[in-house]
Design a protein around this motif. Structure first.
Motif, PDB file in Angstrom:
ATOM      1  N   ILE A 138       0.835  -1.200   0.000  1.00  0.00           N
ATOM      2  CA  ILE A 138       0.000   0.000   0.000  1.00  0.00           C
ATOM      3  C   ILE A 138       0.871   1.253   0.000  1.00  0.00           C
ATOM      4  CG2 ILE A 138      -0.356   0.258   2.485  1.00  0.00           C
ATOM      5  CD1 ILE A 138      -3.239   0.461   0.187  1.00  0.00           C
ATOM      6  N   ILE A 139       1.979   1.237   0.731  1.00  0.00           N
ATOM      7  CA  ILE A 139       2.867   2.400   0.756  1.00  0.00           C
ATOM      8  C   ILE A 139       3.552   2.568  -0.598  1.00  0.00           C
ATOM      9  CG2 ILE A 139       4.956   3.349   1.793  1.00  0.00           C
ATOM     10  CD1 ILE A 139       4.005   2.235   4.473  1.00  0.00           C
ATOM     11  N   GLU A 140       3.943   1.459  -1.220  1.00  0.00           N
ATOM     12  CA  GLU A 140       4.523   1.547  -2.560  1.00  0.00           C
ATOM     13  C   GLU A 140       3.533   2.153  -3.538  1.00  0.00           C
ATOM     14  OE1 GLU A 140       7.845  -1.922  -3.107  1.00  0.00           O
ATOM     15  OE2 GLU A 140       5.759  -2.455  -3.483  1.00  0.00           O
ATOM     16  N   TRP A 141       2.286   1.753  -3.432  1.00  0.00           N
ATOM     17  CA  TRP A 141       1.246   2.269  -4.320  1.00  0.00           C
ATOM     18  C   TRP A 141       1.084   3.775  -4.112  1.00  0.00           C
ATOM     19  CZ3 TRP A 141      -4.488   0.210  -4.352  1.00  0.00           C
ATOM     20  CH2 TRP A 141      -5.163   0.731  -5.449  1.00  0.00           C
ATOM     21  N   LEU A 142       0.990   4.196  -2.863  1.00  0.00           N
ATOM     22  CA  LEU A 142       0.824   5.622  -2.574  1.00  0.00           C
ATOM     23  C   LEU A 142       2.028   6.428  -3.058  1.00  0.00           C
ATOM     24  CD1 LEU A 142      -0.633   5.406   1.049  1.00  0.00           C
ATOM     25  CD2 LEU A 142      -1.878   5.897  -1.060  1.00  0.00           C
TER      26      LEU A 142
ATOM     27  N   ILE B 240       4.541  10.094  -7.056  1.00  0.00           N
ATOM     28  CA  ILE B 240       5.699  10.367  -7.908  1.00  0.00           C
ATOM     29  C   ILE B 240       5.261  10.538  -9.360  1.00  0.00           C
ATOM     30  CG2 ILE B 240       7.807   9.334  -8.858  1.00  0.00           C
ATOM     31  CD1 ILE B 240       8.226   8.128  -6.004  1.00  0.00           C
ATOM     32  N   ILE B 241       4.417   9.642  -9.841  1.00  0.00           N
ATOM     33  CA  ILE B 241       3.947   9.729 -11.229  1.00  0.00           C
ATOM     34  C   ILE B 241       3.095  10.985 -11.422  1.00  0.00           C
ATOM     35  CG2 ILE B 241       2.508   8.611 -12.982  1.00  0.00           C
ATOM     36  CD1 ILE B 241       5.277   7.304 -12.483  1.00  0.00           C
TER      37      ILE B 241
ATOM     38  N   VAL C 137       2.718  10.245   2.452  1.00  0.00           N
ATOM     39  CA  VAL C 137       2.108   9.005   2.965  1.00  0.00           C
ATOM     40  C   VAL C 137       1.382   9.277   4.282  1.00  0.00           C
ATOM     41  CG1 VAL C 137       2.614   6.697   3.864  1.00  0.00           C
ATOM     42  CG2 VAL C 137       3.665   7.461   1.738  1.00  0.00           C
ATOM     43  N   LEU C 138       1.992  10.066   5.155  1.00  0.00           N
ATOM     44  CA  LEU C 138       1.332  10.406   6.425  1.00  0.00           C
ATOM     45  C   LEU C 138       0.034  11.164   6.189  1.00  0.00           C
ATOM     46  CD1 LEU C 138       4.222  11.503   8.807  1.00  0.00           C
ATOM     47  CD2 LEU C 138       2.775   9.501   9.001  1.00  0.00           C
ATOM     48  N   ASN C 139       0.040  12.116   5.264  1.00  0.00           N
ATOM     49  CA  ASN C 139      -1.160  12.902   4.992  1.00  0.00           C
ATOM     50  C   ASN C 139      -2.271  12.048   4.390  1.00  0.00           C
ATOM     51  OD1 ASN C 139      -0.078  15.271   5.971  1.00  0.00           O
ATOM     52  ND2 ASN C 139       0.660  15.940   3.971  1.00  0.00           N
ATOM     53  N   ILE C 140      -1.941  11.180   3.457  1.00  0.00           N
ATOM     54  CA  ILE C 140      -2.964  10.356   2.815  1.00  0.00           C
ATOM     55  C   ILE C 140      -3.550   9.363   3.804  1.00  0.00           C
ATOM     56  CG2 ILE C 140      -3.357   8.587   1.057  1.00  0.00           C
ATOM     57  CD1 ILE C 140      -1.365  10.079  -0.712  1.00  0.00           C
TER      58      ILE C 140
ATOM     59  N   GLU D 256       4.035   0.760 -14.456  1.00  0.00           N
ATOM     60  CA  GLU D 256       3.645  -0.643 -14.608  1.00  0.00           C
ATOM     61  C   GLU D 256       3.241  -1.238 -13.265  1.00  0.00           C
ATOM     62  OE1 GLU D 256       7.033  -2.496 -16.429  1.00  0.00           O
ATOM     63  OE2 GLU D 256       6.699  -1.486 -18.350  1.00  0.00           O
ATOM     64  N   MET D 257       3.986  -0.910 -12.213  1.00  0.00           N
ATOM     65  CA  MET D 257       3.666  -1.409 -10.876  1.00  0.00           C
ATOM     66  C   MET D 257       2.297  -0.910 -10.425  1.00  0.00           C
ATOM     67  SD  MET D 257       5.589  -0.648  -7.262  1.00  0.00           S
ATOM     68  CE  MET D 257       5.032   1.045  -7.306  1.00  0.00           C
ATOM     69  N   ILE D 258       2.025   0.374 -10.681  1.00  0.00           N
ATOM     70  CA  ILE D 258       0.735   0.948 -10.290  1.00  0.00           C
ATOM     71  C   ILE D 258      -0.395   0.281 -11.053  1.00  0.00           C
ATOM     72  CG2 ILE D 258      -0.660   3.057 -10.387  1.00  0.00           C
ATOM     73  CD1 ILE D 258       1.921   4.597  -9.783  1.00  0.00           C
ATOM     74  N   ILE D 259      -0.199   0.041 -12.346  1.00  0.00           N
ATOM     75  CA  ILE D 259      -1.227  -0.639 -13.145  1.00  0.00           C
ATOM     76  C   ILE D 259      -1.473  -2.038 -12.590  1.00  0.00           C
ATOM     77  CG2 ILE D 259      -1.701  -1.623 -15.426  1.00  0.00           C
ATOM     78  CD1 ILE D 259      -0.286   0.893 -16.586  1.00  0.00           C
ATOM     79  N   ASP D 260      -0.398  -2.736 -12.212  1.00  0.00           N
ATOM     80  CA  ASP D 260      -0.561  -4.071 -11.607  1.00  0.00           C
ATOM     81  C   ASP D 260      -1.360  -3.996 -10.314  1.00  0.00           C
ATOM     82  OD1 ASP D 260       0.831  -5.270 -13.653  1.00  0.00           O
ATOM     83  OD2 ASP D 260       2.742  -5.341 -12.560  1.00  0.00           O
ATOM     84  N   HIS D 261      -1.105  -2.956  -9.491  1.00  0.00           N
ATOM     85  CA  HIS D 261      -1.867  -2.782  -8.249  1.00  0.00           C
ATOM     86  C   HIS D 261      -3.345  -2.530  -8.567  1.00  0.00           C
ATOM     87  CE1 HIS D 261       1.104  -3.003  -5.099  1.00  0.00           C
ATOM     88  NE2 HIS D 261       1.908  -2.164  -5.741  1.00  0.00           N
ATOM     89  N   HIS D 262      -3.618  -1.737  -9.596  1.00  0.00           N
ATOM     90  CA  HIS D 262      -5.008  -1.473  -9.977  1.00  0.00           C
ATOM     91  C   HIS D 262      -5.693  -2.754 -10.462  1.00  0.00           C
ATOM     92  CE1 HIS D 262      -5.444   2.885  -9.614  1.00  0.00           C
ATOM     93  NE2 HIS D 262      -4.182   2.981  -9.994  1.00  0.00           N
ATOM     94  N   ILE D 263      -4.978  -3.562 -11.224  1.00  0.00           N
ATOM     95  CA  ILE D 263      -5.549  -4.821 -11.704  1.00  0.00           C
ATOM     96  C   ILE D 263      -5.853  -5.750 -10.530  1.00  0.00           C
ATOM     97  CG2 ILE D 263      -5.027  -6.926 -13.012  1.00  0.00           C
ATOM     98  CD1 ILE D 263      -3.518  -5.071 -15.009  1.00  0.00           C
ATOM     99  N   ASP D 264      -4.927  -5.848  -9.576  1.00  0.00           N
ATOM    100  CA  ASP D 264      -5.179  -6.666  -8.382  1.00  0.00           C
ATOM    101  C   ASP D 264      -6.371  -6.145  -7.608  1.00  0.00           C
ATOM    102  OD1 ASP D 264      -3.078  -8.329  -8.960  1.00  0.00           O
ATOM    103  OD2 ASP D 264      -1.681  -7.340  -7.579  1.00  0.00           O
TER     104      ASP D 264
END
Length: 174
Positions: free
Chosen positions: A31-35, A40-41, A61-64, A122-130
């Motif tokens: 979840i932190i990687e996703w945030l 960043i993107i 991350v703290l704010n979100i 690509e990582m974010i897209i994979d997180h969205h697919i999951d």
């Protein structure tokens, strides 16, 4: 089977802070990687910025997640661990560490080259697919009244609720 990071939490040489970091990293890393990746993107696409200090990412991350400022040091440590892993994977490059003159606080600055940003996308897209695949687990978070909300707002709401649940579960451990 226990992940390698969590095996080290039983090591008696580690301080309680280190053990807590390892546990939190094992549970909250995706979840932190996703945030971090989303931020960043987003900043890169709006402002063409490709250098990010670790402290800035920790604050985001703290704010979100809605955590207090007291959690900054542990969150910053988790962010630094993730950035070290990302550096090994080729997502980013370590630039330098700066130190404030009036205290011992430091921040690490990382550069995200174009190919690293592509890998993060690509990582974010994979997180969205999951996320879509596991929709049955998440659909109770979305109210029918929220249909007019944007997808980003709905996902941020779900992420906020999810991280709060993780934080509550972590704080219940002895």
């Amino acid at each position: 089977m226990v992940p390698q990071d969590l095996k080290n939490t039983t090591n008696t040489k580690l301080s309680s802070f280190e053990k807590g970091i390892k546990k939190r990293l094992g549970k909250e890393k995706p979840i932190i990687e996703w945030l971090m990746g989303e931020y960043i993107i987003g900043v890169n696409s709006k402002w063409h910025s490709d250098n990010f200090p670790s402290t800035q990412l920790a604050k985001v991350v703290l704010n979100i997640t809605g955590r207090s400022k007291k959690d900054f040091s542990s969150t910053h440590r988790i962010i630094r661990e993730i950035l070290k892993e990302w550096e090994k994977k080729g997502f980013c490059e370590y630039v330098m560490t700066t130190k404030y003159a009036h205290c011992r606080k430091t921040k690490m600055i990382y550069h995200f080259p174009a190919n690293g940003l592509k890998k993060i996308k690509e990582m974010i897209i994979d997180h969205h697919i999951d996320f879509i695949r596991k929709w049955d687990q998440w659909k109770h978070y979305v109210n029918p009244e929220d249909v007019m909300k944007t997808r980003d707002n709905i996902i941020n709401l779900i992420l906020f609720e999810y991280t709060n649940k993780i934080h509550k579960n972590i704080s219940n451990y002895p």
